[in-house]
Design a protein around this motif. Structure first.
Motif, PDB file in Angstrom:
ATOM      1  N   UNK A  71      35.366  36.617  43.535  1.00  0.00           N
ATOM      2  CA  UNK A  71      36.502  37.507  43.284  1.00  0.00           C
ATOM      3  C   UNK A  71      36.717  38.387  44.516  1.00  0.00           C
ATOM      4  N   UNK A  72      37.972  38.421  44.990  1.00  0.00           N
ATOM      5  CA  UNK A  72      38.342  39.292  46.100  1.00  0.00           C
ATOM      6  C   UNK A  72      38.821  40.615  45.512  1.00  0.00           C
ATOM      7  N   UNK A  73      38.218  41.702  45.936  1.00  0.00           N
ATOM      8  CA  UNK A  73      38.523  43.005  45.361  1.00  0.00           C
ATOM      9  C   UNK A  73      39.814  43.595  45.942  1.00  0.00           C
ATOM     10  N   UNK A  74      40.432  44.446  45.150  1.00  0.00           N
ATOM     11  CA  UNK A  74      41.603  45.203  45.601  1.00  0.00           C
ATOM     12  C   UNK A  74      41.154  46.443  46.353  1.00  0.00           C
ATOM     13  N   UNK A  75      41.876  46.756  47.455  1.00  0.00           N
ATOM     14  CA  UNK A  75      41.620  48.001  48.159  1.00  0.00           C
ATOM     15  C   UNK A  75      42.346  49.129  47.425  1.00  0.00           C
ATOM     16  N   UNK A  76      41.569  50.095  46.961  1.00  0.00           N
ATOM     17  CA  UNK A  76      42.143  51.232  46.233  1.00  0.00           C
ATOM     18  C   UNK A  76      42.472  52.362  47.207  1.00  0.00           C
ATOM     19  N   UNK A  77      41.562  52.613  48.132  1.00  0.00           N
ATOM     20  CA  UNK A  77      41.791  53.615  49.177  1.00  0.00           C
ATOM     21  C   UNK A  77      41.452  52.980  50.525  1.00  0.00           C
ATOM     22  N   UNK A  78      42.332  53.163  51.520  1.00  0.00           N
ATOM     23  CA  UNK A  78      42.106  52.570  52.836  1.00  0.00           C
ATOM     24  C   UNK A  78      41.551  53.613  53.797  1.00  0.00           C
ATOM     25  N   UNK A  79      41.149  53.154  54.975  1.00  0.00           N
ATOM     26  CA  UNK A  79      40.645  54.076  55.995  1.00  0.00           C
ATOM     27  C   UNK A  79      39.165  53.881  56.246  1.00  0.00           C
ATOM     28  N   UNK A  80      38.579  54.874  56.892  1.00  0.00           N
ATOM     29  CA  UNK A  80      37.164  54.787  57.247  1.00  0.00           C
ATOM     30  C   UNK A  80      36.258  54.992  56.027  1.00  0.00           C
ATOM     31  N   UNK A  81      36.807  55.527  54.953  1.00  0.00           N
ATOM     32  CA  UNK A  81      36.062  55.716  53.696  1.00  0.00           C
ATOM     33  C   UNK A  81      36.803  54.976  52.590  1.00  0.00           C
ATOM     34  N   UNK A  82      37.006  53.700  52.793  1.00  0.00           N
ATOM     35  CA  UNK A  82      37.798  52.910  51.859  1.00  0.00           C
ATOM     36  C   UNK A  82      37.010  52.620  50.580  1.00  0.00           C
ATOM     37  N   UNK A  83      37.742  52.293  49.530  1.00  0.00           N
ATOM     38  CA  UNK A  83      37.097  51.936  48.262  1.00  0.00           C
ATOM     39  C   UNK A  83      37.804  50.722  47.677  1.00  0.00           C
ATOM     40  N   UNK A  84      37.045  49.944  46.886  1.00  0.00           N
ATOM     41  CA  UNK A  84      37.548  48.679  46.360  1.00  0.00           C
ATOM     42  C   UNK A  84      37.115  48.529  44.905  1.00  0.00           C
TER      43      UNK A  84
END
Length: 575
Positions: free
Chosen positions: A496-509
């Motif tokens: 499963x490829x995760x969705x990027x919820x927050x981008x940048x240097x502190x990204x979350x998926x």
């Protein structure tokens, strides 16, 4: 005349016993000026046109002469001339001292005459004619024949030809030959007497006959006037020098070729390594242009010390569809070959697991170990900066001032001159990457507690990344993709490829919304047959780009399986 010459030679010995038209092949790095002569006398004079050139072959990598200097002149110079041997400006710079000699002087008269080298009041030199002559196949083959170096080696880029103008003139009754550098050293040894009698020749026309347009071989370019009297120090530092170099002499600029694999629709960094055999400063910087997909990305003002290298990079966004792109790389400000980068753009396509059902079984299942794939979590690189370090020195300019009645005195009309130079500092960059993953039961698992749940219910994933770097934004990207794998498939076959919820240097998926979820949750359903024990999810966090390549890390987390969702069902009579 013999008595005068003998006296002069004795004086020299005392002074110096004290320690102290074919096609163009080369590229001439020199310019020239001068003009006008003062009044001479029977003891101190120069005949315009009585000049020549000293030629020395220099090895580029260490700036050392590899042949004995040879002198060219259009006139037949007598062997009895007073001279200082065959010594080049580089050898004097390296510590050689003047050594006066009489007899045994040798010069060569080329069949194709030299252009006039030194200007006079009635003749302005044609510097382009001088360049054309010494960059020609004829002149270079003549130099090759006399020195014994093969023509092919001479022009292969490993060597340069050092040119120094020579003046043949009479001073204090003695007929002499000297380069501009030798004239400066000789004048210092005589306490300024050469300048006093022959200033227009030895301290203007001769040194300004040739000087560098761009710094080379440790000698700075001359930025002063081309028709002025100059000091001994200026002559030694800047003047009386020309250089013929060849197309491959600047071998870096060596530019490597790379091949990258990128995901579609992703921010990436592409880089090359540039190496130069010649120092690059704000006087002669390097520029690199990357051309991809109809766009140009130009990096200007690249400074590199001689023999050093650095990465040059640019940040760009890949296309949304898979394809192979060739990124053209061109370098300006240097004799460099073009290069290219191959970018294979691939689609990151999810291999979605099938819909689990209540009747699924897998009696032969055995747990696999969590994968241990190669990861790269840190990178270091850097770039050179260049700055000017001043060095102020007093340059004397002694002029004779008459006091009348055949008396006078010397006055120093010198000035402070910045003899500084470009210096370098290395700007080091780093990037450190890490990530964590949290696996927990889905909120719709009614009997889950903390990290314990029954099989058949869903789980949620949350991946948080951290990129710590001192580099500019143009050199780094945050994490952009996460691929998760599951134990029921032995961490193979499906992902499963995760969705990027927050981008940048502190990204979350997080997981994508599951079409099989009644509530459209971001969930992955555990198989109902999964045995009690640890259920560990593994994920690869990728596409963190730097000039040193892609950073990536692997993460995993778990939930505990105890029982199955069947245990939550109760069948009985309804009252």
């Amino acid at each position: 005349m013999k008595k005068i010459t003998a006296f002069l030679i004795c004086l020299l010995m005392v002074l110096f016993s004290i320690p102290s038209n074919a096609y163009a092949v080369g590229d001439g790095n020199f310019d020239g000026g001068g003009g006008g002569m003062g009044n001479g006398s029977s003891q101190n004079f120069w005949n315009p046109g009585n000049d020549g050139v000293r030629v020395t072959i220099i090895r580029t990598k260490d700036q050392m002469p590899v042949t004995e200097p040879i002198d060219f002149s259009n006139q037949n110079q007598p062997s009895s001339i007073v001279h200082f041997g065959k010594v080049s400006k580089i050898q004097y710079r390296n510590g050689d001292s003047l050594s006066p000699q009489v007899n045994r002087y040798v010069s060569y008269q080329p069949s194709e005459p030299l252009p006039r080298i030194i200007a006079s009041s009635s003749y302005s030199i044609n510097i382009e004619a001088t360049k054309k002559y010494f960059c020609s196949e004829y002149a270079l083959k003549l130099i090759s024949d006399i020195t014994g170096m093969s023509y092919e080696n001479l022009i292969n880029g490993d060597y340069k030809v050092l040119l120094e103008p020579i003046a043949y003139f009479t001073f204090q009754g003695a007929y002499m030959a000297m380069t501009a550098h030798e004239a400066a050293l000789y004048d210092e040894a005589l306490g300024g007497q050469l300048r006093a009698y022959m200033v227009s020749l030895t301290h203007k026309n001769l040194p300004l006959a040739l000087y560098l347009q761009t710094s080379d071989m440790g000698f700075p370019a001359w930025s002063g006037g081309s028709d002025q009297k100059v000091s001994d120090e200026e002559i030694k530092s800047y003047l009386g020098i020309g250089i013929v170099r060849f197309s491959d002499a600047d071998k870096g600029v060596d530019v490597d070729s790379n091949t990258y694999e990128y995901r579609c629709d992703t921010d990436v960094i592409s880089s090359i390594t540039v190496k130069t055999d010649k120092r690059r400063t704000p006087d002669n910087p390097i520029s690199v242009t990357f051309s991809v997909n109809g766009q140009n990305y130009t990096l200007n003002n690249i400074y590199i010390p001689e023999g050093e290298s650095q990465k040059v990079w640019f940040k760009w966004h890949t296309p949304k569809t898979p394809q192979t792109l060739s990124i053209a790389v061109s370098v300006s400000g240097a004799a460099a070959k073009s290069s290219s980068i191959t970018a294979n753009i691939v689609e990151l396509k999810e291999k979605t697991p099938p819909n689990p059902t209540a009747n699924d079984k897998n009696n032969n299942f055995s747990q696999s170990n969590i994968p241990s794939k190669v990861e790269k979590t840190s990178a270091t690189w850097g770039e050179w900066d260049c700055y000017w370090e001043p060095k102020w020195v007093w340059e004397s300019d002694w002029d004779w001032v008459s006091d009348g009645d055949d008396s006078g005195h010397w006055e120093d009309n010198g000035e402070w001159v910045d003899r500084g130079d470009w210096k370098y500092r290395w700007i080091a960059y780093y990037a450190n990457f890490s990530a964590t993953m949290n696996v927990k039961p889905d909120s719709k698992a009614p009997t889950a507690y903390s990290k314990t749940m029954k099989s058949g219910y869903g789980i949620n994933l949350n991946v948080v990344t951290n990129l710590n770097s001192n580099a500019p934004a143009s050199a780094i990207t945050g994490a952009q993709n996460v691929i998760s794998y599951y134990p029921e498939f032995n961490y193979q076959t499906y992902d499963r490829v995760l969705d990027m919820i927050n981008s940048g240097y502190y990204s979350s998926f997080q997981l994508r919304k599951n079409k099989y979820s009644t509530y459209n949750n971001r969930t992955h359903f555990t198989p109902i047959w999964y045995p009690d024990g640890t259920y560990s999810v593994y994920a690869e966090v990728i596409d963190v780009w730097t000039p040193d390549g892609m950073l990536s890390t692997n993460v995993n987390d778990y939930v505990n399986i105890k029982g199955s969702l069947y245990d939550d069902w109760h069948i009985g009579p309804q009252f």
